[in-house]
Every structure is written in C-alpha cells, then in structure tokens.
Design a protein around this motif. Structure first.
Motif, short mmCIF file in Angstrom:
data_model
loop_
_atom_site.label_atom_id
_atom_site.label_comp_id
_atom_site.label_asym_id
_atom_site.label_seq_id
_atom_site.Cartn_x
_atom_site.Cartn_y
_atom_site.Cartn_z
N ASN A 89 0.82 -1.21 0.00
CA ASN A 89 0.00 0.00 0.00
C ASN A 89 0.85 1.26 0.00
O ASN A 89 0.47 2.29 -0.59
CB ASN A 89 -0.93 0.01 1.21
N ASN A 90 2.00 1.22 0.63
CA ASN A 90 2.90 2.38 0.59
C ASN A 90 3.40 2.64 -0.83
O ASN A 90 3.52 3.79 -1.27
CB ASN A 90 4.09 2.16 1.53
N ILE A 91 3.68 1.58 -1.56
CA ILE A 91 4.11 1.74 -2.96
C ILE A 91 2.97 2.28 -3.80
O ILE A 91 3.17 3.16 -4.66
CB ILE A 91 4.64 0.40 -3.50
N LEU A 92 1.76 1.77 -3.56
CA LEU A 92 0.61 2.24 -4.35
C LEU A 92 0.32 3.72 -4.09
O LEU A 92 0.04 4.48 -5.03
CB LEU A 92 -0.62 1.40 -4.01
N ILE B 165 2.78 6.18 -5.83
CA ILE B 165 2.62 6.41 -7.27
C ILE B 165 1.24 6.99 -7.59
O ILE B 165 0.85 7.04 -8.75
CB ILE B 165 2.85 5.12 -8.06
N GLY B 166 0.50 7.40 -6.56
CA GLY B 166 -0.76 8.09 -6.77
C GLY B 166 -1.99 7.20 -6.83
O GLY B 166 -3.05 7.67 -7.24
N LEU B 167 -1.90 5.95 -6.42
CA LEU B 167 -3.05 5.04 -6.44
C LEU B 167 -3.64 4.90 -5.04
O LEU B 167 -2.99 5.20 -4.04
CB LEU B 167 -2.63 3.65 -6.96
N ASP B 168 -4.89 4.49 -4.99
CA ASP B 168 -5.57 4.31 -3.71
C ASP B 168 -5.09 3.02 -3.04
O ASP B 168 -4.84 2.01 -3.71
CB ASP B 168 -7.08 4.23 -3.92
N PRO B 169 -4.96 3.02 -1.71
CA PRO B 169 -4.57 1.79 -1.02
C PRO B 169 -5.67 0.75 -1.10
O PRO B 169 -6.85 1.06 -1.29
CB PRO B 169 -4.33 2.26 0.42
N ILE B 170 -5.29 -0.49 -0.96
CA ILE B 170 -6.21 -1.62 -1.05
C ILE B 170 -6.49 -2.15 0.35
O ILE B 170 -5.58 -2.30 1.17
CB ILE B 170 -5.62 -2.73 -1.93
N ALA B 171 -7.76 -2.44 0.62
CA ALA B 171 -8.15 -3.00 1.91
C ALA B 171 -7.93 -4.51 1.89
O ALA B 171 -8.85 -5.30 1.65
CB ALA B 171 -9.60 -2.67 2.22
N TRP B 172 -6.68 -4.92 2.14
CA TRP B 172 -6.32 -6.32 2.02
C TRP B 172 -7.04 -7.20 3.04
O TRP B 172 -7.34 -8.37 2.74
CB TRP B 172 -4.81 -6.49 2.20
N HIS B 173 -7.33 -6.68 4.22
CA HIS B 173 -7.95 -7.48 5.27
C HIS B 173 -9.46 -7.26 5.37
O HIS B 173 -10.10 -7.91 6.22
CB HIS B 173 -7.31 -7.15 6.63
#
Length: 342
Positions: free
Chosen positions: A165-168, A171-179
């Motif tokens: 999520n830090n990488i996303l 680069i301007g992308l929204d974080p993903i709710a992995w859990h």
C-alpha cells in the motif's frame, strides 16, 4: 527244413528306455533361499505399510467413527447420532462461506502456480549460466517456514502501513483493503502460497524435462520447429505423468490450506466477517475452538470427499488437454510398429 531267424529291429532314440531320475532333494539352505526370494520383498516394504496403518489408516477410520457420534471429551466416549453431524455442517452458512473462500484461494493459487512453474522449469532447462545457482534459488522459498512466510507477507499486505500500500500511494493510487475486501484478501493469501510452492513444482517439472531425450529437439530443429512449437509438441506431452502429479498435489494442498489464512491476522479466525475463512480453518475453529470433535470429524470427511472429487476432475481434464502426440509413448509405439512391419 529251413529255419527263419528273426532279426532284431533297430530301435529309435525315442524307443529307448529312459532312466528314471531320482527326485531332487533340496537342502535346507536352498529352501531358505527360495523363501528369501519370495518373502524378502514384502518384508522390505512392510515397515511403510505398518507405519501407515498405525499413524494413517487408524486415525482415518477412527475419525469416521467419531463423525457419527456426539463425542464427550470428559468420558472420552460418544453417543451414536447417525448423519446429524453432517447435516448440521451442511446447514451452516459459515460452511458455505468457507467453501467459497477455499475454492477462490485454490483457483487463484494453483492455476498461476502451475503456469509459472512450467515457465521457470523451461527457462532452467535451457543452457544458461550458473544453472545450479538458479535451481537452488527457486527452492529457497520452500525451505522457509510457513509461519515466517505468512508473517512477512501479512505485514507486506497491511492495510495501513503495509509495503504494498505504501508503494501504491507513492505512485498516486488508492490503497487496497487487504484485510477487509474478500477478493483482495484471497489475492494476498494466494500470493503467499505461490511464493512458497512455485519453485518446488518447478524443480519437479525440470527433472521431468531433463529426462526427455535431446534427439527429439534436434530432429524438430532440423524440421524447422521453433522453441514455442517444440515446447507444445515435445516437452508438454512428455510431461503428462509429472504434470498430473503436480496438479493433484497442488489440488490437495490448495484445498487443505491452513497456515497462510491462520497467520494472515493476529486473531487467526478467518476475518471479522469470514472474509478468508477456509474449510480447514473452520474445522480448526469447531474442533479446538468449540471442542466439538464429532462435527470436526464430519467436516474432515466432507473435505476428503471434496478433494477426491476435484482431484478426479483435474485428472480427467489434464488427460484431455495434454495428449501424447509427439510424446515418448507415441514414439516408442511407432518404433514397435516399424519393427513389426520389417
């Protein structure tokens, strides 16, 4: 008076009386040698079957007996209830959620895993530099402990401060709710499985590729076949038995996945809304969370039937997709036919 003398007739070799042979008496050492040849192979393999009967077959049969009972842990005995435990399991919504999650993670892990293992094995089969180093490197994830792999990847796929999520966000992308999102949690768990097992399957497929005679590729090169055509016409058909083994073992492991979803969060119960609850994790919760071993045993046998059915389906699909055209079996049959015609 003339007397006629009878001349003895010459007897042929078959008319001569044959001396009777005395019955051969075998010595004790000869009899023991014969018994050794007949019995010793069974004695050599008997430790495996004895050990399997003790630690494998007996628990399977004992689990089947418990699945038809309401088991009491205090008295260490049970009351026969028939198929009530199976009916209770099949009537639970959590079971169907766990079944859906298990199949989702299984497909997301097994299919890319086998495809990537085939690609890696094909690359390692080529004449590259430091082949031994690369072959050992692909096995390193398998050597790692499953708990260590799960802890590393669960931190990588953290919702707030995870590496992915830090990488996303950088680069301007929204974080993903992995859990929180079921699909993305399945992607994260399948990534752990692929990381650990892809190299192991690649080495098994590589060993099978090494057994393919090089003359087949030389003849195909002379006929003008490129590397892509050689792979699908020679390599893939020759890998049919090994590919069936890899697919069956991947199916069994994928449907029995436990370590990765168990360690994906700090609670280990499959998520707050059962986002990544698998059948084995659900079985663990029933057996050691609720201490109901009758229902846990019934769920174990339901899982066994599911694995057996999916394994047979995969076996039939693999046999249809991967044919023997150009494989070693067909070439050997063609040689036998030519020899019979000559």
């Amino acid at each position: 008076m003339t007397s006629t003398a009878t001349r003895p007739t010459a007897s042929g070799p078959d008319d001569r009386p044959k001396p009777e042979r005395a019955p051969r008496v075998l010595s004790f050492s000869h009899r023991m040698s014969r018994w050794d040849l007949k019995v010793s192979p069974y004695l050599y393999i008997s430790p495996f079957f004895i050990l399997f009967a003790i630690v494998g077959l007996f628990p399977i049969v004992y689990t089947a007996v418990i699945s038809f009972q309401e088991w009491d842990l205090v008295r260490n005995s049970g009351t026969f209830v028939g198929f009530d435990q199976y009916i209770w399991i099949l009537s639970q919504a959590d079971f169907w959620i766990a079944l859906r999650n298990t199949f989702s993670i299984f497909v997301l892990s097994s299919v890319p895993q086998i495809v990537l293992a085939l690609f890696i094995a094909a690359m390692l089969d080529r004449n590259i530099r430091a082949k031994t180093f690369w072959r050992m490197s692909v096995l390193l994830p398998y050597v790692m402990a499953p708990v260590a792999v799960a802890l590393i990847f669960s931190n990588m796929f953290g919702d707030n401060h995870g590496l992915v999520n830090n990488i996303l966000t950088s680069i301007g992308l929204d974080p993903i709710a992995w859990h929180k999102d079921p699909f993305w949690s399945h992607i994260a768990i399948a990534t752990m499985v692929n990381f650990r097992w892809t190299g192991y399957n690649a080495l098994i497929l590589l060993a099978a590729m090494q057994a393919v005679p090089r003359e087949y590729y030389e003849a195909a090169t002379v006929d003008g076949a490129n590397a892509f055509r050689q792979f699908f016409s020679i390599t893939l058909p020759s890998l049919k038995p090994t590919l069936i083994f890899v697919i069956i073992t991947s199916t069994i492991g994928g449907l029995q996945i436990f370590d990765e979803p168990r360690m994906f969060d700090t609670f280990g119960r499959g998520g707050a809304a059962n986002q990544w609850l698998t059948i084995t994790l659900y079985l663990y919760n029933i057996g050691w969370g609720e201490f109901n071993f009758g229902r846990a045993a019934a769920l174990a046998w339901i899982l066994f039937i599911i694995i057996l059915a999916i394994g047979l389906i995969n076996l039939g699909i693999t046999r249809r997709l991967v044919r023997d055209e150009g494989g070693r079996g067909v070439i050997q049959r063609r040689r036998r036919r030519k020899g019979a015609q000559q």
